[in-house]
Design a protein around this motif. Sequence first.
Motif, mmCIF file in Angstrom:
data_model
loop_
_atom_site.group_PDB
_atom_site.id
_atom_site.type_symbol
_atom_site.label_atom_id
_atom_site.label_comp_id
_atom_site.label_asym_id
_atom_site.label_seq_id
_atom_site.Cartn_x
_atom_site.Cartn_y
_atom_site.Cartn_z
ATOM 1 N N ASN A 182 129.122 52.700 11.244
ATOM 2 C CA ASN A 182 127.938 52.919 12.314
ATOM 3 C C ASN A 182 128.579 54.223 13.228
ATOM 4 O O ASN A 182 128.045 54.038 14.472
ATOM 5 C CB ASN A 182 127.463 51.707 13.076
ATOM 6 N N ALA A 183 129.134 54.947 12.809
ATOM 7 C CA ALA A 183 129.664 55.948 13.503
ATOM 8 C C ALA A 183 128.429 56.944 13.819
ATOM 9 O O ALA A 183 127.249 56.934 13.473
ATOM 10 C CB ALA A 183 130.542 57.094 12.842
ATOM 11 N N LEU A 184 128.417 57.485 15.073
ATOM 12 C CA LEU A 184 127.286 58.213 15.776
ATOM 13 C C LEU A 184 127.423 59.540 15.339
ATOM 14 O O LEU A 184 127.744 60.480 16.015
ATOM 15 C CB LEU A 184 127.468 58.224 17.409
ATOM 16 N N ASN A 185 126.609 60.130 14.334
ATOM 17 C CA ASN A 185 126.170 61.391 14.133
ATOM 18 C C ASN A 185 124.869 61.963 14.854
ATOM 19 O O ASN A 185 124.344 60.865 15.611
ATOM 20 C CB ASN A 185 126.148 61.835 12.642
ATOM 21 N N THR A 186 124.654 63.213 14.800
ATOM 22 C CA THR A 186 123.334 63.488 15.653
ATOM 23 C C THR A 186 122.129 63.011 15.210
ATOM 24 O O THR A 186 121.306 62.440 16.104
ATOM 25 C CB THR A 186 123.294 64.993 15.330
ATOM 26 N N GLU A 187 121.868 62.714 14.030
ATOM 27 C CA GLU A 187 120.737 61.842 13.605
ATOM 28 C C GLU A 187 120.768 60.417 14.342
ATOM 29 O O GLU A 187 119.519 60.015 14.763
ATOM 30 C CB GLU A 187 120.749 61.787 12.034
ATOM 31 N N THR A 188 121.823 59.825 14.245
ATOM 32 C CA THR A 188 121.902 58.304 14.710
ATOM 33 C C THR A 188 121.758 58.388 16.464
ATOM 34 O O THR A 188 120.931 57.493 16.716
ATOM 35 C CB THR A 188 123.394 57.796 14.289
ATOM 36 N N LYS A 189 122.158 59.415 16.969
ATOM 37 C CA LYS A 189 122.021 59.254 18.551
ATOM 38 C C LYS A 189 120.658 59.621 18.764
ATOM 39 O O LYS A 189 120.216 59.033 19.840
ATOM 40 C CB LYS A 189 123.106 60.567 19.076
ATOM 41 N N VAL A 190 120.156 60.524 18.275
ATOM 42 C CA VAL A 190 118.529 60.970 18.351
ATOM 43 C C VAL A 190 117.897 59.628 18.239
ATOM 44 O O VAL A 190 117.093 59.262 19.207
ATOM 45 C CB VAL A 190 118.124 62.161 17.888
ATOM 46 N N ALA A 191 118.117 58.816 17.012
ATOM 47 C CA ALA A 191 117.160 57.836 16.739
ATOM 48 C C ALA A 191 117.640 56.603 17.695
ATOM 49 O O ALA A 191 116.582 55.865 18.067
ATOM 50 C CB ALA A 191 117.516 57.320 15.528
ATOM 51 N N LEU A 192 118.739 56.232 18.046
ATOM 52 C CA LEU A 192 119.157 55.294 19.143
ATOM 53 C C LEU A 192 118.579 55.709 20.459
ATOM 54 O O LEU A 192 118.089 54.842 21.367
ATOM 55 C CB LEU A 192 120.590 55.351 19.139
ATOM 56 N N ARG A 193 118.629 57.038 21.092
ATOM 57 C CA ARG A 193 117.999 57.255 22.172
ATOM 58 C C ARG A 193 116.727 56.965 22.206
ATOM 59 O O ARG A 193 115.964 56.397 23.025
ATOM 60 C CB ARG A 193 118.249 58.619 22.534
ATOM 61 N N ASP A 194 115.876 57.531 21.256
ATOM 62 C CA ASP A 194 114.404 57.208 21.151
ATOM 63 C C ASP A 194 114.153 55.768 20.952
ATOM 64 O O ASP A 194 113.095 55.252 21.634
ATOM 65 C CB ASP A 194 114.037 58.095 19.971
ATOM 66 N N ALA A 195 114.730 54.823 20.284
ATOM 67 C CA ALA A 195 114.447 53.671 20.160
ATOM 68 C C ALA A 195 114.801 52.801 21.458
ATOM 69 O O ALA A 195 113.806 51.977 22.048
ATOM 70 C CB ALA A 195 115.402 52.827 19.233
ATOM 71 N N ALA A 196 115.766 53.049 22.317
ATOM 72 C CA ALA A 196 116.051 52.511 23.575
ATOM 73 C C ALA A 196 115.083 52.828 24.531
ATOM 74 O O ALA A 196 114.538 51.943 25.349
ATOM 75 C CB ALA A 196 117.432 52.900 24.111
ATOM 76 N N GLU A 197 114.558 53.865 24.351
ATOM 77 C CA GLU A 197 113.582 54.577 25.609
ATOM 78 C C GLU A 197 112.269 54.232 25.075
ATOM 79 O O GLU A 197 111.262 53.492 25.970
ATOM 80 C CB GLU A 197 113.600 56.068 25.473
ATOM 81 N N SER A 198 111.899 53.718 23.642
ATOM 82 C CA SER A 198 110.597 53.208 23.652
ATOM 83 C C SER A 198 110.625 51.731 23.900
ATOM 84 O O SER A 198 109.705 51.052 24.464
ATOM 85 C CB SER A 198 110.565 53.162 21.814
ATOM 86 N N ALA A 199 111.736 51.044 23.728
ATOM 87 C CA ALA A 199 111.786 49.660 24.150
ATOM 88 C C ALA A 199 111.632 49.411 25.368
ATOM 89 O O ALA A 199 111.210 48.553 26.082
ATOM 90 C CB ALA A 199 113.113 48.989 23.809
ATOM 91 N N ALA A 200 112.102 50.391 26.383
ATOM 92 C CA ALA A 200 112.124 50.295 27.693
ATOM 93 C C ALA A 200 110.740 50.740 28.233
ATOM 94 O O ALA A 200 110.182 50.046 29.333
ATOM 95 C CB ALA A 200 113.017 51.401 28.312
ATOM 96 N N ARG A 201 109.744 51.600 27.461
ATOM 97 C CA ARG A 201 108.691 51.819 27.948
ATOM 98 C C ARG A 201 107.540 50.772 27.396
ATOM 99 O O ARG A 201 106.272 50.521 28.130
ATOM 100 C CB ARG A 201 108.190 52.943 27.393
ATOM 101 N N ASP A 202 107.876 49.977 26.486
ATOM 102 C CA ASP A 202 106.938 49.245 25.863
ATOM 103 C C ASP A 202 106.667 47.898 26.866
ATOM 104 O O ASP A 202 107.869 46.905 26.626
ATOM 105 C CB ASP A 202 107.450 48.963 24.335
ATOM 106 N N GLU A 203 105.459 47.670 27.253
ATOM 107 C CA GLU A 203 105.409 46.577 27.960
ATOM 108 C C GLU A 203 105.392 45.111 27.395
ATOM 109 O O GLU A 203 105.291 44.098 27.841
ATOM 110 C CB GLU A 203 104.181 46.656 28.884
ATOM 111 N N SER A 204 105.053 45.543 26.095
ATOM 112 C CA SER A 204 104.810 44.245 25.268
ATOM 113 C C SER A 204 106.399 43.783 24.733
ATOM 114 O O SER A 204 106.504 42.573 24.496
ATOM 115 C CB SER A 204 104.216 44.402 23.878
ATOM 116 N N VAL A 205 107.329 44.305 25.007
ATOM 117 C CA VAL A 205 108.833 44.113 24.908
ATOM 118 C C VAL A 205 109.473 43.447 25.992
ATOM 119 O O VAL A 205 109.387 44.004 27.197
ATOM 120 C CB VAL A 205 109.817 45.304 24.551
#
Length: 267
Positions: free
Chosen positions: A25-48
């Motif tokens: 689970n090393a952090l290449n660029t693809e993984t970092k972008v996807a993790l950032r987007d997922a965390a930010e999506s969870a933060a924004r989503d009021e249903s979460v």
Amino acid sequence: MPDTVLYEVRDGLATITLNRPEAMNALNTETKVALRDAAESAARDESVRAVLLTAAGDRAFCVGQDLKEHIGLLAADRKTGAGVTMSTVQEHYNPIVRALTGMPKPVVAGVNGVAAGAGFGFALAADYRVVADTASFNTSFAGVALTADSGVSWTLPRIVGPGRAADLLLFPRTIKAQEAYELGIASRLVPAADLAAEAQQVARALAEGPTLAYAALKESVAYGASHSLGETLEKEDELQTRAGSSEDHAIAVQAFVEKAKPTYLGR
């Protein structure tokens, strides 16, 4: 080719899974972008209502930066003089940590194996860490001639104290699960075979709980870490007044009187 980060929302719980088990689970660029987007999506989503951050495989939660990719990027920087390699801190690591620590909902990390470098940082950014008894932690940064990132210089001293944090940063070493529990890095220590179910259970319980109160608790603890007692008392008054006027509080009190299980609405 599998997605490097999996994201699922079910019944108010967002599960973010690092999904490069073949690379620990090393952090290449693809993984970092996807993790950032997922965390930010969870933060924004009021249903979460709560978030579970976990990882595929049984060897590693996340070993930090993908050094194979990193070496190539450094070589490219030396040729071009662009100096973009370390922009990953600003572009990826900082937004990920801000999303995890700043979202008004609890974040649980299910740590299944090695958590090193930024992987350690992301685990520390969670509010609660369920840790397998086979897992371990390592700051790692000084071992590759780097300083701390991913919030470790802020989170680690607050958990283990400044002196112990300096020791762990200056002299990186493997912190096994039992020691991590004794230091307060692990909130709950469980057998490796039970890790997935236990982390899911903890996160699910939080998702079903009084999420407005959890958000206020998270805010007050972060505020108190950098403000005076007097200022913190004022903040507690502000947040308690808000919580006391919520529907969730009324529901909780009524359920307590009736000896019933409350069903919280998050408002």
